[in-house]
Design a protein around this motif. Sequence first.
Motif, PDB file in Angstrom:
ATOM      1  N   GLN A 299       0.809  -1.208   0.000  1.00 15.93           N
ATOM      2  CA  GLN A 299       0.000   0.000   0.000  1.00 15.93           C
ATOM      3  C   GLN A 299       0.852   1.271   0.000  1.00 15.93           C
ATOM      4  N   LEU A 300       2.147   1.121   0.265  1.00 17.85           N
ATOM      5  CA  LEU A 300       3.042   2.287   0.365  1.00 17.85           C
ATOM      6  C   LEU A 300       4.086   2.250  -0.749  1.00 17.85           C
ATOM      7  N   THR A 301       3.636   1.942  -1.952  1.00 18.42           N
ATOM      8  CA  THR A 301       4.574   1.808  -3.069  1.00 18.42           C
ATOM      9  C   THR A 301       5.241   3.127  -3.450  1.00 18.42           C
ATOM     10  N   GLU A 302       4.678   4.251  -2.997  1.00 11.77           N
ATOM     11  CA  GLU A 302       5.338   5.530  -3.288  1.00 11.77           C
ATOM     12  C   GLU A 302       6.699   5.640  -2.618  1.00 11.77           C
ATOM     13  N   LEU A 303       6.953   4.797  -1.608  1.00 14.75           N
ATOM     14  CA  LEU A 303       8.243   4.795  -0.917  1.00 14.75           C
ATOM     15  C   LEU A 303       9.202   3.758  -1.497  1.00 14.75           C
ATOM     16  N   TRP A 304       8.772   2.990  -2.488  1.00 16.19           N
ATOM     17  CA  TRP A 304       9.643   2.004  -3.117  1.00 16.19           C
ATOM     18  C   TRP A 304      10.639   2.700  -4.031  1.00 16.19           C
ATOM     19  N   ASP A 305      11.703   1.988  -4.392  1.00 14.70           N
ATOM     20  CA  ASP A 305      12.661   2.566  -5.334  1.00 14.70           C
ATOM     21  C   ASP A 305      12.141   2.403  -6.767  1.00 14.70           C
ATOM     22  N   GLU A 306      12.858   2.987  -7.723  1.00 13.22           N
ATOM     23  CA  GLU A 306      12.364   3.044  -9.101  1.00 13.22           C
ATOM     24  C   GLU A 306      12.270   1.660  -9.751  1.00 13.22           C
ATOM     25  N   GLU A 307      13.207   0.786  -9.449  1.00 16.99           N
ATOM     26  CA  GLU A 307      13.175  -0.560 -10.034  1.00 16.99           C
ATOM     27  C   GLU A 307      11.922  -1.306  -9.607  1.00 16.99           C
ATOM     28  N   ALA A 308      11.591  -1.211  -8.314  1.00 10.28           N
ATOM     29  CA  ALA A 308      10.409  -1.906  -7.806  1.00 10.28           C
ATOM     30  C   ALA A 308       9.128  -1.329  -8.409  1.00 10.28           C
ATOM     31  N   LYS A 309       9.082  -0.016  -8.565  1.00  9.12           N
ATOM     32  CA  LYS A 309       7.906   0.609  -9.179  1.00  9.12           C
ATOM     33  C   LYS A 309       7.740   0.151 -10.624  1.00  9.12           C
ATOM     34  N   LEU A 310       8.857  -0.049 -11.322  1.00  4.94           N
ATOM     35  CA  LEU A 310       8.807  -0.496 -12.713  1.00  4.94           C
ATOM     36  C   LEU A 310       8.193  -1.888 -12.815  1.00  4.94           C
ATOM     37  N   ARG A 311       8.505  -2.758 -11.856  1.00  2.95           N
ATOM     38  CA  ARG A 311       7.921  -4.106 -11.889  1.00  2.95           C
ATOM     39  C   ARG A 311       6.399  -4.041 -11.777  1.00  2.95           C
ATOM     40  N   ILE A 312       5.908  -3.124 -10.969  1.00  2.07           N
ATOM     41  CA  ILE A 312       4.454  -2.972 -10.839  1.00  2.07           C
ATOM     42  C   ILE A 312       3.864  -2.515 -12.163  1.00  2.07           C
ATOM     43  N   GLU A 313       4.542  -1.572 -12.818  1.00  2.00           N
ATOM     44  CA  GLU A 313       4.066  -1.076 -14.113  1.00  2.00           C
ATOM     45  C   GLU A 313       4.030  -2.192 -15.155  1.00  2.00           C
ATOM     46  N   GLU A 314       4.896  -3.189 -14.990  1.00  2.00           N
ATOM     47  CA  GLU A 314       4.930  -4.320 -15.925  1.00  2.00           C
ATOM     48  C   GLU A 314       3.836  -5.342 -15.630  1.00  2.00           C
ATOM     49  N   GLY A 315       3.042  -5.093 -14.597  1.00  2.00           N
ATOM     50  CA  GLY A 315       1.958  -6.000 -14.260  1.00  2.00           C
ATOM     51  C   GLY A 315       2.339  -7.109 -13.308  1.00  2.00           C
ATOM     52  N   ARG A 316       3.541  -7.056 -12.774  1.00  2.00           N
ATOM     53  CA  ARG A 316       3.977  -8.086 -11.830  1.00  2.00           C
ATOM     54  C   ARG A 316       3.557  -7.728 -10.403  1.00  2.00           C
ATOM     55  N   LYS A 317       3.531  -8.742  -9.549  1.00  2.00           N
ATOM     56  CA  LYS A 317       3.195  -8.550  -8.139  1.00  2.00           C
ATOM     57  C   LYS A 317       4.373  -9.050  -7.307  1.00  2.00           C
ATOM     58  N   PRO A 318       5.358  -8.190  -7.060  1.00  2.00           N
ATOM     59  CA  PRO A 318       6.601  -8.631  -6.413  1.00  2.00           C
ATOM     60  C   PRO A 318       6.428  -9.230  -5.024  1.00  2.00           C
ATOM     61  N   LEU A 319       5.359  -8.854  -4.322  1.00  2.00           N
ATOM     62  CA  LEU A 319       5.173  -9.351  -2.958  1.00  2.00           C
ATOM     63  C   LEU A 319       3.932 -10.222  -2.817  1.00  2.00           C
ATOM     64  N   ASP A 320       3.319 -10.576  -3.939  1.00  2.00           N
ATOM     65  CA  ASP A 320       2.093 -11.371  -3.879  1.00  2.00           C
ATOM     66  C   ASP A 320       1.971 -12.221  -5.133  1.00  2.00           C
ATOM     67  N   PHE A 321       2.966 -13.080  -5.361  1.00  2.00           N
ATOM     68  CA  PHE A 321       3.014 -13.877  -6.584  1.00  2.00           C
ATOM     69  C   PHE A 321       2.257 -15.191  -6.407  1.00  2.00           C
ATOM     70  N   SER A 322       2.037 -15.892  -7.507  1.00  2.00           N
ATOM     71  CA  SER A 322       1.134 -17.047  -7.504  1.00  2.00           C
ATOM     72  C   SER A 322       1.650 -18.218  -6.679  1.00  2.00           C
ATOM     73  N   ARG A 323       2.970 -18.386  -6.570  1.00  2.00           N
ATOM     74  CA  ARG A 323       3.518 -19.530  -5.820  1.00  2.00           C
ATOM     75  C   ARG A 323       3.657 -19.235  -4.328  1.00  2.00           C
ATOM     76  N   LEU A 324       3.195 -18.080  -3.896  1.00  2.00           N
ATOM     77  CA  LEU A 324       3.277 -17.704  -2.483  1.00  2.00           C
ATOM     78  C   LEU A 324       2.028 -18.176  -1.742  1.00  2.00           C
ATOM     79  N   HIS A 325       2.250 -18.924  -0.661  1.00  2.00           N
ATOM     80  CA  HIS A 325       1.145 -19.384   0.183  1.00  2.00           C
ATOM     81  C   HIS A 325       1.302 -18.761   1.569  1.00  2.00           C
ATOM     82  N   VAL A 326       0.310 -17.999   1.986  1.00  2.00           N
ATOM     83  CA  VAL A 326       0.344 -17.341   3.297  1.00  2.00           C
ATOM     84  C   VAL A 326      -0.440 -18.176   4.297  1.00  2.00           C
ATOM     85  N   VAL A 327       0.202 -18.518   5.393  1.00  2.00           N
ATOM     86  CA  VAL A 327      -0.436 -19.299   6.459  1.00  2.00           C
ATOM     87  C   VAL A 327      -1.092 -18.335   7.437  1.00  2.00           C
TER      88      VAL A 327
END
Length: 472
Positions: A299-327
């Motif tokens: 929710q605080l992506t405005e504080l991320w660095d430029e590389e991380a913001k670019l991944r979001i623009e590419e449609g990726r979810k760097p912290l919530d990907f499909s192989r991640l299972h939260v217990v």
Amino acid sequence: MTRVQPQVKHHGAHHHVTGSCHELYLTPQHSVLIDCGLFQGAETSGATPTDASQQIDFSLDAVQALVVTHTHIDHVGRIPYLLMAGFQQPIYCTKATAILLPLVIEDALKIGLTRNKALIAQVLERLQSLLRPIAYDTWIPLYQSTTKTVAVQLRFRQAGHILGSAYAEFEWHHDSSSAEQLLPDGYRVVFSGDLGCRNTPLLPDPTPLERANLLFIESTYGDRLHESRASRMQRLQSIVERCVADGGAVLIPAFSMGRTQELLYEIEAIINDNQGFWPRITVILDSPMAAALTEHYQQLTELWDEEAKLRIEEGRKPLDFSRLHVVNTHSEHEHIINFLSSTGEPCIVIAASGMCTGGRMVNYLRALLPDPRTDVLFVGYQAQGTPGRDIQRYGPKQGYVELEGERIPIRAGVHTLGGYSTHADQAELTDFIEQTTAGSVDEVRLIHGEAEAQQAFTQHLLQRGVHIVETE
């Protein structure tokens, strides 16, 4: 007028790493606290978090405010004890820290003090009423004398350690007619908090220091250089691939704030860039606290660095990907441990605590350390007296570790990736002191480091001509 330095009292993390708490006197009668952290490991003398070792054992009569540099438990874990001791002054922090701090304190209360929901709610309500969030790079008034001739300002600057982390600057100003001021006009004291590394994912680099008359700087890694961070993702990939080749879980003890999010970010990149088993391997995040904090990171992506913001623009979810299972539930946590114990299913488990002093990681270690198919991968600092340090030390020798009073044999593989530290190393700490942008550092005092690290860093700085003196 005789020139004197401000008085500073250290109530934790003086010649140690945990329990950060420093009292800076703005005048002989008025002070502020910088952080109020929990003691851990050997620094509790074997005490549990509920023991008297965590109590506030110093007077609060002069304290006008608490300044929080970031939300790691060794910097904020004693805040509930501070509130119970009667503290009712403002708590200054960055805006992100103000969002994250109640989550961390709620978790600390549940683990160390009480499960009483009503009591926890009262503590959190009181905490919220005292929070005073301020933006980075903004000077705010901290203290003004009754005659309005002496004032002290506070500013937070980016520390690059975790989301919301900052180093704190204090600057004195006074009217030329003032008889109260003992420090020169413009005198500046800086407390580093925990300084982050350069070129780490998600966060920007620490803001360079402008100048300081007196700098209190952390020295956690003052005696060593980190492994290259440029290739750390490749090393992580290599170690995990070797570990899972023989089956079994890869256990990564990680702090809920900071380290966990960095690991998820880089594991997502590995999965994105590789075929083979990586797109099929399950990554288990078994920490309700880490999961909640990760949501705030997103929710605080405005504080991320430029590389991380670019991944979001590419449609990726760097912290919530499909192989991640939260217990989420404790019953699911127990089921996963039993499943891994019986099947040896290859997977990556990330859980707190980072030093193996508590939390769900302890349950994984108790069940899986005796299994030679298991591998433990340390990516963070392990303080003296913690189970994590013992596993690092005795694991390669096929020794044992004490976990919650039980002796657990270590048959698992043990690995350490130094490049994942979120603390600046000796070279980066030195650069912070020397590469100032608007002046110099007149005097340096070391805090937040074990004795060996401080001694080595002291000799290193003296050889470079830095004016460094023993902390009082």
